[in-house]
Design an enzyme around this catalytic site. Structure first.
Site, short mmCIF file in Angstrom:
data_model
loop_
_atom_site.label_atom_id
_atom_site.label_comp_id
_atom_site.label_asym_id
_atom_site.label_seq_id
_atom_site.Cartn_x
_atom_site.Cartn_y
_atom_site.Cartn_z
N LYS A 50 19.30 -7.92 -17.45
CA LYS A 50 18.15 -8.17 -16.58
C LYS A 50 17.20 -9.18 -17.21
O LYS A 50 16.67 -10.05 -16.53
CB LYS A 50 17.41 -6.85 -16.31
CG LYS A 50 16.25 -6.99 -15.33
CD LYS A 50 16.73 -7.44 -13.96
CE LYS A 50 15.60 -7.65 -12.99
NZ LYS A 50 16.03 -8.33 -11.76
N HIS B 243 29.72 -37.74 -3.01
CA HIS B 243 29.72 -38.19 -4.40
C HIS B 243 30.58 -37.28 -5.28
O HIS B 243 30.35 -37.20 -6.49
CB HIS B 243 28.29 -38.28 -4.93
CG HIS B 243 27.48 -39.33 -4.23
ND1 HIS B 243 27.44 -40.65 -4.63
CD2 HIS B 243 26.71 -39.26 -3.12
CE1 HIS B 243 26.66 -41.34 -3.82
NE2 HIS B 243 26.20 -40.51 -2.89
N LYS C 204 23.83 -16.34 -6.73
CA LYS C 204 23.94 -14.93 -6.36
C LYS C 204 25.39 -14.53 -6.14
O LYS C 204 25.83 -13.47 -6.58
CB LYS C 204 23.14 -14.65 -5.08
CG LYS C 204 21.66 -14.54 -5.27
CD LYS C 204 21.28 -13.27 -6.01
CE LYS C 204 19.91 -13.39 -6.62
NZ LYS C 204 19.84 -14.28 -7.79
N ASN D 293 0.37 0.20 6.11
CA ASN D 293 0.90 -0.69 5.08
C ASN D 293 1.49 -1.89 5.80
O ASN D 293 2.37 -1.74 6.64
CB ASN D 293 1.99 0.03 4.27
CG ASN D 293 2.61 -0.86 3.21
OD1 ASN D 293 2.08 -1.92 2.90
ND2 ASN D 293 3.73 -0.42 2.66
N GLY D 294 1.02 -3.10 5.50
CA GLY D 294 1.57 -4.28 6.13
C GLY D 294 0.49 -5.19 6.68
O GLY D 294 -0.67 -5.13 6.26
N ARG E 93 2.63 0.58 -7.15
CA ARG E 93 2.58 -0.45 -6.11
C ARG E 93 1.32 -1.31 -6.21
O ARG E 93 1.27 -2.38 -5.62
CB ARG E 93 2.59 0.23 -4.73
CG ARG E 93 3.89 0.93 -4.40
CD ARG E 93 3.75 1.86 -3.21
NE ARG E 93 5.06 2.18 -2.67
CZ ARG E 93 5.57 1.70 -1.54
NH1 ARG E 93 4.83 0.89 -0.82
NH2 ARG E 93 6.76 2.02 -1.14
N GLU F 219 27.36 -14.44 -9.52
CA GLU F 219 26.96 -13.48 -10.53
C GLU F 219 27.28 -12.03 -10.14
O GLU F 219 27.43 -11.19 -11.04
CB GLU F 219 25.48 -13.64 -10.89
CG GLU F 219 24.46 -13.25 -9.86
CD GLU F 219 23.03 -13.50 -10.33
OE1 GLU F 219 22.78 -13.55 -11.55
OE2 GLU F 219 22.15 -13.67 -9.46
N CYS G 207 0.84 -1.20 0.00
CA CYS G 207 0.00 0.00 0.00
C CYS G 207 0.87 1.25 0.00
O CYS G 207 2.06 1.21 0.29
CB CYS G 207 -0.90 0.01 1.23
SG CYS G 207 -1.71 -1.57 1.55
N GLU H 145 20.56 -21.22 -5.22
CA GLU H 145 20.33 -19.79 -5.41
C GLU H 145 21.42 -18.97 -4.74
O GLU H 145 21.89 -17.96 -5.28
CB GLU H 145 18.95 -19.42 -4.86
CG GLU H 145 18.66 -17.93 -4.77
CD GLU H 145 18.64 -17.20 -6.10
OE1 GLU H 145 18.50 -15.96 -6.09
OE2 GLU H 145 18.77 -17.85 -7.16
N TRP I 285 -4.12 -2.12 -0.80
CA TRP I 285 -4.26 -3.43 -1.42
C TRP I 285 -4.84 -4.33 -0.35
O TRP I 285 -4.22 -4.56 0.68
CB TRP I 285 -2.92 -3.96 -1.92
CG TRP I 285 -3.12 -5.18 -2.76
CD1 TRP I 285 -3.30 -6.46 -2.32
CD2 TRP I 285 -3.22 -5.23 -4.18
NE1 TRP I 285 -3.48 -7.31 -3.37
CE2 TRP I 285 -3.45 -6.58 -4.53
CE3 TRP I 285 -3.15 -4.28 -5.18
CZ2 TRP I 285 -3.58 -7.00 -5.86
CZ3 TRP I 285 -3.28 -4.69 -6.49
CH2 TRP I 285 -3.50 -6.03 -6.82
#
Length: 607
Positions: free
Chosen positions: A602, A502, A483, A98-99, A27, A486, A2, A479, A74
């Protein structure tokens, strides 16, 4: 996610508040409202739908107050209608929020027992009543807010306007951002500097746990302990750009810190938090008739799919085949008749993923896409779309888009489990309650950042790093390694912990950092066994776990990062935070271009 705006002005502020809210439309929202003080009295105008509806309301019923707050909502708790729109108010205070207030039910029940009457379905209204209750007991507005904030469990940003207090605004943040703007005889609050750009370039940002008391002469900020603090006042360039870094050095840092907010936004889209139910939009297929799911994605989105595979197979007992799109598209994989193909992409324009989607469509599959850009090609060519609502992601290395993908996929897996009769009513409630806690848990994970900065000093000298995990922590290990390599250019690999013997164990010596993702779950003991193998060979263990994991690890580590206890279902969303911060701060130590790492784009729109 929000939007919040507050103004202490010298002229009527309602029109300015609406203009500021328009700058936060990216938003997403489903209702809006403004409250001002008219002759010292709180007066509100609210409207369902877009801001133009609120503007029309203000034309027919104008507000002339010089102090006000505004909000784009929202819906999380309660339908997106005018009654549930913010600001919420009593006879003493109006609040925008907001939250998510996780413990609103128990707070509301306690207040109702005291005679408080509630008129909405929202979690936010309880905040207004808590402050009012404190004021009824003789506390000043500042004292009432100070007494209320510790009672709220969740992630939130709040702004308060008080009856009869024309020169007072109070703001507070825990997990959601809030900025203060400085004008000449005027003061401002906003969810970010973008909203305040038309009024001022002079900005400061509240830090985690801060709350601020504003009048037209300035602001007094206190931290979570109630101690007066100073926050850096800086010049913002938000007026020159659509998106601003705020008080962060890089967009990637800002996007990591936005995750409690944007994941909460995504969850709000797919959950009815009041009823503790999944609220899935209508889908053009029936999960009860689906016999197999095929998933395809690239890079970080592929790892989101790997985690979702665990969820679908466990919650819905649906077999899932998943592959990177660049392989899937060329091996002419057979599909089950009437099967479901799910495609995950931040941009919605990834060339390999789009080509695989078209192949699946030729094979008469139901097509569902999970994307951050609902107008993208992948979205347009799908039978159904689940937007991730992360907002614009500027950093090339995906962070908030990844966790929003996980949030959407988890909600979908729970929905599938219910549709197939695998999950009971109580199972669904339990899983949804765990998801509701995620924004707060992410905020607590972000509080580990100073420890991670210390760790980054050590990792920056490494040539190679191993990440290991089991279950859904295995894709988080993948992941984490992605990160790190990259953006820092350090070679890193992620492995299932059971695969160490292994092959990868041959690499381990006293110079090898091994980052172990190990929440205390049903496979924790197995992971500890793998840690002991690493320790026996002199490897430098960095353990990411929880308090029970710390107590039972029985292996010494170079550093232990302790996350809060949580349901095992949601660990991937929360444990993503430390692996992102490890990569970010290591790259900063090494002086690389964090937001635009070499050789990367991107969105990969060509093969």
């Amino acid at each position: 996610m929000c939007g919040i705006v507050g103004i202490l002005g010298s002229e009527p502020v309602a029109e300015e508040i609406v203009e500021a809210l328009k700058r936060l439309e990216y938003r997403g929202y489903d209702s809006a409202g403004v409250a001002t003080l008219e002759g010292g009295h709180l007066t509100r105008r609210r409207a369902e739908g877009k801001l133009k509806n609120l503007e029309q309301r203000l034309i027919s019923e104008p507000l002339a107050g010089h102090a006000g707050i505004g909000h784009t909502r929202w819906a999380t708790h309660g339908k997106p209608n005018e009654t549930n729109a913010h600001p919420h108010a009593t006879d003493k205070v109006a609040v925008v929020h907001n939250g998510i207030i996780e413990n609103f039910r128990e707070l509301r029940e306690a207040l109702q027992a005291k005679g408080h009457k509630f008129s909405t379905e929202t979690d936010t209204e309880v905040v207004a009543h808590l402050v009012t209750d404190e004021m009824n007991n003789g506390r000043s507005p500042q004292q009432a807010v100070e007494a209320t904030l510790p009672r709220l469990r969740g992630a939130f940003a709040l702004a308060f306007l008080f009856e009869g207090e024309d020169d007072l605004l109070i703001g507070a943040r825990k997990g959601s951002p809030l900025a203060i703007g400085y004008g000449k005889g005027e003061m401002y609050l906003g969810s970010d500097a973008i909203a305040l750009a038309p009024f001022t370039e002079t900005i400061s940002y509240l830090e985690e746990g801060d709350w601020a008391v504003l009048n037209r002469k300035g602001v007094q900020v206190r931290d979570a302990a109630g101690k007066k603090v100073k926050r850096e006042v800086q010049k913002s360039n938000a007026s020159a750009f659509l998106i601003d870094k705020g008080n962060h050095r890089h967009f990637m840092a800002k996007e990591i810190h936005e995750q409690p907010e944007v994941v909460g936004h995504t969850l709000a889209h797919y959950l009815d938090m009041s009823a503790e139910r999944v609220r899935m939009p209508a889908l053009p297929f029936d999960f009860a008739k689906i016999t197999r799911i095929s998933m395809s994605a690239c890079g970080t989105a592929y790892y989101a799919g790997l985690i979702a595979k665990y969820w679908f197979e466990r919650f819905a007992r649906l077999p899932v085949e998943i592959d990177v799109a660049s392989e899937f598209r060329y091996r002419e994989a057979p599909f089950a008749e009437g099967g479901l193909a799910i495609f995950v992409s931040q941009s919605g324009e990834t060339a390999d993923t789009l080509a695989t989607l078209r192949y699946a469509k030729e094979q008469k599959q139901h097509i569902l896409s999970i994307v951050n850009v609902p107008t993208s090609t992948i979205a347009r060519e799908s039978d159904a779309v689940m937007p991730t609502l992360a907002g614009p992601e500027i950093g090339v290395a995906s962070t908030k888009a990844f966790t929003c993908q996980l949030a959407a996929l988890c909600c979908l897996a729970i929905h599938a489990g219910r549709a197939r009769g695998i999950l009971s009513d109580e199972d669904e409630r339990k899983l949804v309650r765990a998801l509701i806690e995620v924004p707060r848990l992410m905020t607590e994970a972000l509080a580990m950042e100073p420890r991670i900065v210390e760790l980054a000093h050590n990792l920056a000298h490494s040539r190679d790093v191993l990440y290991v995990g089991r279950g859904t922590s295995f894709p988080i290990a993948l992941e984490g390694a992605l990160k790190l390599k990259e953006i820092s250019y350090i070679h890193a690999e992620g492995y299932a912990a059971g695969e160490l013997k292994h092959g990868p164990i041959a690499l381990i010596d006293e110079n090898m950092p091994v980052i172990v993702i190990a929440p205390h779950d049903r496979v924790f003991e197995k992971t500890v066994s793998n840690m002991q193998e690493v320790a026996a060979r002199g490897g430098k263990i960095i353990l990411v776990t929880d308090p029970r994991g710390v107590a039972e690890a029985t292996v010494s580590s170079l550093m232990t990062l302790t996350l809060p206890e949580m349901a095992s279902t949601v660990t991937p969303l929360v444990y993503a935070i430390p692996v992102q911060l490890i990569a970010y701060h290591t790259a900063v130590m090494m002086g690389t271009d964090v937001d635009q790492p070499r050789n990367l784009a991107k969105s990969v729109t060509v093969e």
